[in-house]
Design a protein around this motif. Sequence first.
Motif, PDB file in Angstrom:
ATOM      1  N   ASP A  17       0.815  -1.216   0.000  1.00 22.61           N
ATOM      2  CA  ASP A  17       0.000   0.000   0.000  1.00 22.61           C
ATOM      3  C   ASP A  17       0.848   1.265   0.000  1.00 22.61           C
ATOM      4  O   ASP A  17       0.316   2.380   0.086  1.00 22.61           O
ATOM      5  N   SER A  23       3.614  -4.072   7.074  1.00 23.18           N
ATOM      6  CA  SER A  23       2.785  -4.613   8.147  1.00 23.18           C
ATOM      7  C   SER A  23       2.833  -6.138   8.149  1.00 23.18           C
ATOM      8  O   SER A  23       3.329  -6.764   7.207  1.00 23.18           O
ATOM      9  N   ILE A  24       2.292  -6.707   9.189  1.00 22.51           N
ATOM     10  CA  ILE A  24       2.232  -8.170   9.289  1.00 22.51           C
ATOM     11  C   ILE A  24       1.440  -8.743   8.108  1.00 22.51           C
ATOM     12  O   ILE A  24       1.812  -9.764   7.545  1.00 22.51           O
ATOM     13  N   ASN A  25       0.365  -8.077   7.705  1.00 25.55           N
ATOM     14  CA  ASN A  25      -0.426  -8.569   6.569  1.00 25.55           C
ATOM     15  C   ASN A  25       0.392  -8.570   5.287  1.00 25.55           C
ATOM     16  O   ASN A  25       0.305  -9.509   4.492  1.00 25.55           O
ATOM     17  N   GLU A  26       1.162  -7.512   5.098  1.00 24.22           N
ATOM     18  CA  GLU A  26       1.983  -7.441   3.881  1.00 24.22           C
ATOM     19  C   GLU A  26       3.033  -8.552   3.878  1.00 24.22           C
ATOM     20  O   GLU A  26       3.350  -9.106   2.820  1.00 24.22           O
ATOM     21  N   PHE A  28       2.609 -11.487   5.299  1.00 17.47           N
ATOM     22  CA  PHE A  28       1.890 -12.741   5.037  1.00 17.47           C
ATOM     23  C   PHE A  28       1.447 -12.850   3.577  1.00 17.47           C
ATOM     24  O   PHE A  28       1.316 -13.948   3.047  1.00 17.47           O
ATOM     25  N   LEU A  29       1.217 -11.700   2.937  1.00 14.49           N
ATOM     26  CA  LEU A  29       0.782 -11.720   1.538  1.00 14.49           C
ATOM     27  C   LEU A  29       1.911 -12.121   0.585  1.00 14.49           C
ATOM     28  O   LEU A  29       1.648 -12.498  -0.556  1.00 14.49           O
ATOM     29  N   SER A  34       8.926 -12.872   2.402  1.00 18.62           N
ATOM     30  CA  SER A  34       9.072 -13.005   3.854  1.00 18.62           C
ATOM     31  C   SER A  34      10.167 -14.003   4.190  1.00 18.62           C
ATOM     32  O   SER A  34      10.902 -13.828   5.160  1.00 18.62           O
ATOM     33  N   GLN A  47       5.940 -12.366  12.965  1.00 12.70           N
ATOM     34  CA  GLN A  47       5.469 -11.824  14.246  1.00 12.70           C
ATOM     35  C   GLN A  47       6.637 -11.439  15.140  1.00 12.70           C
ATOM     36  O   GLN A  47       6.636 -10.394  15.784  1.00 12.70           O
ATOM     37  N   SER A  60       3.867  -1.921  12.459  1.00  7.86           N
ATOM     38  CA  SER A  60       4.518  -2.074  11.158  1.00  7.86           C
ATOM     39  C   SER A  60       5.991  -1.705  11.263  1.00  7.86           C
ATOM     40  O   SER A  60       6.390  -0.913  12.113  1.00  7.86           O
TER      41      SER A  60
END
Length: 77
Positions: A17, A23-26, A28-29, A34, A47, A60
Amino acid sequence: MATEQELQSLFDTLDGDKDGKVSINELFLSPGLSAVISSETGISSPQELLSRYASGEDGSITFEELKQAVKNASNLT
Ligand SMILES: [Ca+2]
């Protein structure tokens, strides 16, 4: 090992974004990216990486914080 430039490009790709933080979501995506971050920081889970290095209230991680994590693992060239 990674150069600061490689790390910056990895960070920018992860920052979907484009708010300047990952962020954690980014994380995981993008499991492939990662995994690269894990190997460069020596920290296996997103995490744990965020809880150790993200200083902001939203949890983040900034580029500077990520760079520090890689530096601490002696993987910044
Ligand atoms: Ca982001």
